[in-house]
Design an enzyme around this catalytic site. Sequence first.
Site, mmCIF file in Angstrom:
data_model
loop_
_atom_site.group_PDB
_atom_site.id
_atom_site.type_symbol
_atom_site.label_atom_id
_atom_site.label_comp_id
_atom_site.label_asym_id
_atom_site.label_seq_id
_atom_site.Cartn_x
_atom_site.Cartn_y
_atom_site.Cartn_z
ATOM 1 N N SER A 1 -9.426 5.735 5.644
ATOM 2 C CA SER A 1 -8.819 6.809 4.859
ATOM 3 C C SER A 1 -8.421 6.357 3.475
ATOM 4 O O SER A 1 -8.312 7.157 2.558
ATOM 5 C CB SER A 1 -7.586 7.355 5.592
ATOM 6 O OG SER A 1 -6.641 6.327 5.800
ATOM 7 N N CYS A 2 -8.196 5.053 3.294
ATOM 8 C CA CYS A 2 -7.826 4.557 1.978
ATOM 9 C C CYS A 2 -9.046 4.340 1.102
ATOM 10 O O CYS A 2 -8.924 4.050 -0.087
ATOM 11 C CB CYS A 2 -7.036 3.253 2.076
ATOM 12 S SG CYS A 2 -8.012 1.873 2.719
#
Length: 244
Positions: A89-90
């Site tokens: 997600s980063c």
Amino acid sequence: MTDREIAIEVPVSIEFNGIGYAVMMATPSDLEDFLIGFAISEKLVERADQIGAIDVHEHDKGWIIRANLDADKAAMVFERARTRVAESSCGLCGLENLELVAQPLPQVRDHRSIDKAHIFKALETLQGHQPMNQKTGGVHAAGWVDANGDIRCVREDVGRHNALDKLIGALKREGQSLSAGFILTTCRCSYEIVEKSVIAGATTLVTISVPTNFAIERAKSCGLTLVSLAREDSLLQFNGHSLG
């Protein structure tokens, strides 16, 4: 009690040449601009005319945006889509992506400093260009400001990266060079905001909130003028030409 609308955030699937490339959580507005700006930020294309007709389709679970890129870009689409499967997600996962982040940015072209008065002028009028945020209080904006401090284009989204991609796409569709004025964003200045701005051809980036250390380092490495913590009567410059 004051009634307030809720900001809209839905899954938006982006497909290039029939390949599912990414699913972004975004506000479903200006989606053609979004796809163009996203493709440029991803370095899949350099110009809007390298993207074929764009199809925007609403689905019961979100939105789908489809477009074909020039044939010589198809292999890159497949390879990047394969790599993105492993992303967290980063947005970073594994040594390969760490090396990609460390790659040098293109040097920005020589440019004149922006007069502080023109930055303050844009800040004073920015709210009037944010209809979604006026209704919801929860939407980011990215704007293009000319050298005189007049706001020429603004795009909004719940995602700060998405708002900037939409702005880039809108400007590229019009053939607008980003080197003369400056980009103004309402968000925190992370390294991605710097990189998207530089890849799009901007020379000056002004952000209302703070920059990260990596954003400052990346701006310095390529000569981008970075101004942050911009308020209607104060600002901090972290890199670039001295402001007038």
